[in-house]
Scaffold this motif. Structure first.
Motif, PDB file in Angstrom:
ATOM      1  N   VAL A 175       0.837  -1.203   0.000  1.00  0.00           N
ATOM      2  CA  VAL A 175       0.000   0.000   0.000  1.00  0.00           C
ATOM      3  C   VAL A 175       0.873   1.254   0.000  1.00  0.00           C
ATOM      4  O   VAL A 175       0.609   2.217  -0.721  1.00  0.00           O
ATOM      5  CB  VAL A 175      -0.940  -0.009   1.218  1.00  0.00           C
ATOM      6  N   LYS A 176       1.931   1.245   0.808  1.00  0.00           N
ATOM      7  CA  LYS A 176       2.821   2.404   0.852  1.00  0.00           C
ATOM      8  C   LYS A 176       3.500   2.608  -0.496  1.00  0.00           C
ATOM      9  O   LYS A 176       3.642   3.743  -0.979  1.00  0.00           O
ATOM     10  CB  LYS A 176       3.864   2.211   1.949  1.00  0.00           C
ATOM     11  N   ALA A 177       3.921   1.511  -1.122  1.00  0.00           N
ATOM     12  CA  ALA A 177       4.559   1.615  -2.437  1.00  0.00           C
ATOM     13  C   ALA A 177       3.586   2.167  -3.464  1.00  0.00           C
ATOM     14  O   ALA A 177       3.925   3.066  -4.250  1.00  0.00           O
ATOM     15  CB  ALA A 177       5.074   0.246  -2.874  1.00  0.00           C
ATOM     16  N   ASN A 178       2.363   1.631  -3.497  1.00  0.00           N
ATOM     17  CA  ASN A 178       1.364   2.133  -4.446  1.00  0.00           C
ATOM     18  C   ASN A 178       1.014   3.587  -4.172  1.00  0.00           C
ATOM     19  O   ASN A 178       0.731   4.352  -5.102  1.00  0.00           O
ATOM     20  CB  ASN A 178       0.108   1.261  -4.394  1.00  0.00           C
ATOM     21  N   SER A 179       1.025   3.978  -2.901  1.00  0.00           N
ATOM     22  CA  SER A 179       0.754   5.379  -2.561  1.00  0.00           C
ATOM     23  C   SER A 179       1.800   6.289  -3.183  1.00  0.00           C
ATOM     24  O   SER A 179       1.480   7.325  -3.764  1.00  0.00           O
ATOM     25  CB  SER A 179       0.740   5.563  -1.040  1.00  0.00           C
ATOM     26  N   GLY A 319      -3.815   7.076   2.666  1.00  0.00           N
ATOM     27  CA  GLY A 319      -3.817   5.623   2.547  1.00  0.00           C
ATOM     28  C   GLY A 319      -2.640   4.960   3.227  1.00  0.00           C
ATOM     29  O   GLY A 319      -2.782   3.885   3.821  1.00  0.00           O
ATOM     30  N   ALA A 320      -1.453   5.582   3.153  1.00  0.00           N
ATOM     31  CA  ALA A 320      -0.283   4.991   3.791  1.00  0.00           C
ATOM     32  C   ALA A 320      -0.460   4.955   5.308  1.00  0.00           C
ATOM     33  O   ALA A 320      -0.049   3.998   5.962  1.00  0.00           O
ATOM     34  CB  ALA A 320       0.963   5.781   3.421  1.00  0.00           C
ATOM     35  N   TRP A 321      -1.088   5.968   5.867  1.00  0.00           N
ATOM     36  CA  TRP A 321      -1.304   6.008   7.319  1.00  0.00           C
ATOM     37  C   TRP A 321      -2.319   4.965   7.757  1.00  0.00           C
ATOM     38  O   TRP A 321      -2.209   4.382   8.837  1.00  0.00           O
ATOM     39  CB  TRP A 321      -1.772   7.394   7.725  1.00  0.00           C
ATOM     40  N   LEU A 322      -3.324   4.690   6.903  1.00  0.00           N
ATOM     41  CA  LEU A 322      -4.387   3.753   7.251  1.00  0.00           C
ATOM     42  C   LEU A 322      -4.093   2.326   6.824  1.00  0.00           C
ATOM     43  O   LEU A 322      -4.944   1.463   6.944  1.00  0.00           O
ATOM     44  CB  LEU A 322      -5.702   4.202   6.594  1.00  0.00           C
ATOM     45  N   ARG A 323      -2.879   2.060   6.341  1.00  0.00           N
ATOM     46  CA  ARG A 323      -2.609   0.783   5.687  1.00  0.00           C
ATOM     47  C   ARG A 323      -2.808  -0.419   6.603  1.00  0.00           C
ATOM     48  O   ARG A 323      -3.103  -1.513   6.149  1.00  0.00           O
ATOM     49  CB  ARG A 323      -1.192   0.765   5.136  1.00  0.00           C
ATOM     50  N   GLN A 365     -12.051   7.316  -3.590  1.00  0.00           N
ATOM     51  CA  GLN A 365     -11.577   6.354  -4.585  1.00  0.00           C
ATOM     52  C   GLN A 365     -10.134   5.957  -4.301  1.00  0.00           C
ATOM     53  O   GLN A 365      -9.771   4.781  -4.408  1.00  0.00           O
ATOM     54  CB  GLN A 365     -11.682   6.935  -5.985  1.00  0.00           C
ATOM     55  N   ALA A 366      -9.301   6.947  -3.936  1.00  0.00           N
ATOM     56  CA  ALA A 366      -7.907   6.639  -3.631  1.00  0.00           C
ATOM     57  C   ALA A 366      -7.807   5.718  -2.422  1.00  0.00           C
ATOM     58  O   ALA A 366      -7.054   4.733  -2.435  1.00  0.00           O
ATOM     59  CB  ALA A 366      -7.140   7.937  -3.377  1.00  0.00           C
ATOM     60  N   LEU A 367      -8.558   6.010  -1.367  1.00  0.00           N
ATOM     61  CA  LEU A 367      -8.516   5.165  -0.174  1.00  0.00           C
ATOM     62  C   LEU A 367      -9.057   3.765  -0.452  1.00  0.00           C
ATOM     63  O   LEU A 367      -8.510   2.768   0.035  1.00  0.00           O
ATOM     64  CB  LEU A 367      -9.323   5.812   0.956  1.00  0.00           C
ATOM     65  N   ALA A 368     -10.128   3.684  -1.232  1.00  0.00           N
ATOM     66  CA  ALA A 368     -10.703   2.376  -1.544  1.00  0.00           C
ATOM     67  C   ALA A 368      -9.728   1.522  -2.340  1.00  0.00           C
ATOM     68  O   ALA A 368      -9.580   0.320  -2.090  1.00  0.00           O
ATOM     69  CB  ALA A 368     -12.011   2.549  -2.308  1.00  0.00           C
ATOM     70  N   LYS A 369      -9.032   2.138  -3.315  1.00  0.00           N
ATOM     71  CA  LYS A 369      -8.076   1.377  -4.122  1.00  0.00           C
ATOM     72  C   LYS A 369      -6.897   0.907  -3.288  1.00  0.00           C
ATOM     73  O   LYS A 369      -6.442  -0.243  -3.402  1.00  0.00           O
ATOM     74  CB  LYS A 369      -7.588   2.239  -5.285  1.00  0.00           C
ATOM     75  N   LEU A 370      -6.382   1.764  -2.427  1.00  0.00           N
ATOM     76  CA  LEU A 370      -5.269   1.362  -1.584  1.00  0.00           C
ATOM     77  C   LEU A 370      -5.686   0.278  -0.593  1.00  0.00           C
ATOM     78  O   LEU A 370      -4.892  -0.619  -0.267  1.00  0.00           O
ATOM     79  CB  LEU A 370      -4.713   2.581  -0.845  1.00  0.00           C
ATOM     80  N   SER A 371      -6.917   0.335  -0.124  1.00  0.00           N
ATOM     81  CA  SER A 371      -7.415  -0.712   0.764  1.00  0.00           C
ATOM     82  C   SER A 371      -7.557  -2.036   0.022  1.00  0.00           C
ATOM     83  O   SER A 371      -7.272  -3.107   0.574  1.00  0.00           O
ATOM     84  CB  SER A 371      -8.761  -0.295   1.368  1.00  0.00           C
ATOM     85  N   ALA A 374      -4.258  -3.536  -0.150  1.00  0.00           N
ATOM     86  CA  ALA A 374      -3.897  -4.154   1.127  1.00  0.00           C
ATOM     87  C   ALA A 374      -4.556  -5.521   1.288  1.00  0.00           C
ATOM     88  O   ALA A 374      -3.937  -6.466   1.792  1.00  0.00           O
ATOM     89  CB  ALA A 374      -4.307  -3.234   2.279  1.00  0.00           C
ATOM     90  N   MET A 375      -5.809  -5.653   0.868  1.00  0.00           N
ATOM     91  CA  MET A 375      -6.498  -6.948   0.966  1.00  0.00           C
ATOM     92  C   MET A 375      -5.838  -7.993   0.072  1.00  0.00           C
ATOM     93  O   MET A 375      -5.671  -9.154   0.472  1.00  0.00           O
ATOM     94  CB  MET A 375      -7.977  -6.784   0.600  1.00  0.00           C
ATOM     95  N   ILE A 376      -5.470  -7.571  -1.142  1.00  0.00           N
ATOM     96  CA  ILE A 376      -4.812  -8.519  -2.043  1.00  0.00           C
ATOM     97  C   ILE A 376      -3.468  -8.940  -1.470  1.00  0.00           C
ATOM     98  O   ILE A 376      -3.098 -10.124  -1.494  1.00  0.00           O
ATOM     99  CB  ILE A 376      -4.648  -7.894  -3.437  1.00  0.00           C
ATOM    100  N   GLN A 377      -2.732  -7.977  -0.918  1.00  0.00           N
ATOM    101  CA  GLN A 377      -1.434  -8.309  -0.330  1.00  0.00           C
ATOM    102  C   GLN A 377      -1.602  -9.248   0.864  1.00  0.00           C
ATOM    103  O   GLN A 377      -0.808 -10.165   1.060  1.00  0.00           O
ATOM    104  CB  GLN A 377      -0.725  -7.036   0.115  1.00  0.00           C
TER     105      GLN A 377
END
Length: 451
Positions: A175-179, A319-323, A365-371, A374-377
């Motif tokens: 998630v941090k990398a994608n952010s 998103g990185a903070w909520l990862r 949308q940004a938060l949903a995609k990063l989440s 995280a689920m896939i990871q």
């Protein structure tokens, strides 16, 4: 002697000016390199991917500026709507058929990812030159060339999603990398927009010349990515399905399923991506016909567009903070927030509420995609994770196309448009809550996810 001395003075001044410009550009370049290569990203190769994605965003924005000025702003509203409808028919409809093929095709070519990304860059450089003649003459070749640009852009996006997991620095979450990658693309897009506008003042074809130069640079940068990008060691293909019975029967290597929370999160993100496509096309024409109070159509579009962009950047940073915090709950929460904003915009329609909806949708949308990342990871085994990212990205791109088609086909009625937007988000919200409710509670291990 005097003439020679004058010439020497002139060339000396030119050299001194050149050195001054070089020093002025060197400091920002060093700062950008430090930012993109921080925390081990330089050693792992992630920094080079971040820079490549920034180049991609800048090139795409210049092409967008050229198309917007040609297809949208240069003609009356009714004619512009017909042109955009033709653009959608000739580009989006074939892309909807091609999109399901792009992901699986690239999925079968894991050893050529750098070449695929370089090819996507080079193809857009060539197509930008082809389009440069069409924007001046208004020829129909603009549309098939635009289709090629769209396909190449989405192919790059699919491969980029598959590449990120291969370049994670030690201790870095996906998630941090994608952010970081996404934020770099957004910043480059914002920087390229005024550059494209200035080039358009020179001539309508000049933003496309600029895009060609940018994508040629991207072609070079793609081949500078580390060799592990092309490594597929231990990888298998994922199946975006949760059919338990079939999972139990299927034992062939390379055929894998994902968990219900991941699949529900994917469909929730598809709804948000469809909302994005819908708002881009619907609000573009609505605000041209009915601009914000006291503002021109271009300024009105700019206000809503900047609101959405700022919201997206803030969501990416958050998103990185909520990862590490319950991604299913985050997806459900942000879709609920977006649904509330869409309902309020439908009930009390105004220009201000459209801007609020744009900012809210961008942030969520940004938060949903990063989440979802995280689920896939977390839930998808490493050997099929790269494939899962590639296939999920393809589905999200198709959702954007569907949303855009809905936006261009609706009458220019603000209340109706916001009601349709709320309906799209409501469907995604249902899926988000289904995913949240199917997540194991109290720290229980997730159910078996692969056949």
């Amino acid at each position: 002697m005097a003439a020679a001395r004058s010439s020497d003075d002139g060339s000396g001044r030119a050299r001194r000016a050149g050195r001054a410009v070089g020093r002025a550009l060197h400091l920002p370049a060093r700062g950008i390199r430090r930012a993109t290569h921080a925390h081990g990203a330089g050693e792992s190769g992630l920094g080079k991917l971040i820079e490549l994605h920034a180049v991609n965003g800048a090139g795409d924005m210049m092409i967008t500026v050229a198309l917007a000025s040609t297809v949208f702003f240069s003609v009356p509203t009714d004619e512009a709507r017909g042109r955009v409808a033709l653009y959608l028919l000739i580009t989006m409809a074939p892309f909807t058929l091609l999109a399901p093929v792009i992901g699986p095709l690239l999925d079968r070519l894991p050893h050529g990812r750098r070449a695929a990304m370089a090819g996507a860059m080079f193809a857009r450089a060539v197509l930008a030159v082809i389009m440069s003649g069409a924007v001046v003459t208004g020829g129909l070749r603009l549309y098939p060339a635009a289709l090629g640009v769209l396909v190449a852009s989405k192919a790059y996006g699919v491969v980029r999603s598959a590449v990120v997991p291969r370049l994670l620095p030690k201790g870095f979450s996906l998630v941090k990398a994608n952010s970081r990658v996404t934020l770099a693309g957004l910043l480059a897009t914002g920087a390229a927009a005024p550059v494209g506008a200035l080039l358009h003042l020179v001539g309508p074809e000049w933003p496309l010349y600029g895009a060609c130069a940018v994508f040629l640079g991207g072609t070079f940068f793609a081949f500078r990515l580390p060799h592990q990008v092309d490594s597929a060691k231990g990888e298998r293909r994922a199946r975006l399905s949760t059919h338990e019975a079939r999972r139990e029967r299927t034992r062939r290597p390379g055929l894998r399923t994902v968990s219900r929370p991941v699949l529900c999160g994917l469909w929730a993100n598809a709804a948000m991506r469809a909302l994005s496509g819908f708002l881009i096309f619907f609000l573009a024409f609505l605000l041209r016909e009915h601009p914000l109070s006291g503002q021109s159509a271009a300024v009105s579009l700019g206000i809503v567009g900047v609101s959405a962009g700022v919201g997206n950047a803030c969501g990416t940073a958050a998103g990185a903070w909520l990862r590490a915090r319950a991604p299913e709950a985050i997806v459900a929460a942000v879709l609920t927030l977006t649904l509330a904003a869409a309902i309020v915009a439908a009930l009390f329609f105004s220009g201000l509420l459209m801007a609020v909806l744009g900012a809210t949708a961008g942030f969520c949308q940004a938060l949903a995609k990063l989440s979802l990342d995280a689920m896939i990871q977390r839930d998808v085994p490493e050997e099929v994770r790269t494939s899962a990212f590639a296939r999920s990205e393809t589905l999200l791109q198709m959702a954007w196309v569907v949303g855009g088609a809905i936006g261009i086909s609706l009458p220019l009625n603000g209340v109706l448009g916001m009601s349709v937007a709320a309906t799209l988000v409501a469907a995604g919200t249902v899926m988000a809550y289904r995913g949240a409710l199917s997540t194991p509670r109290h720290g229980a291990p997730p159910r078996s996810r692969v056949a």
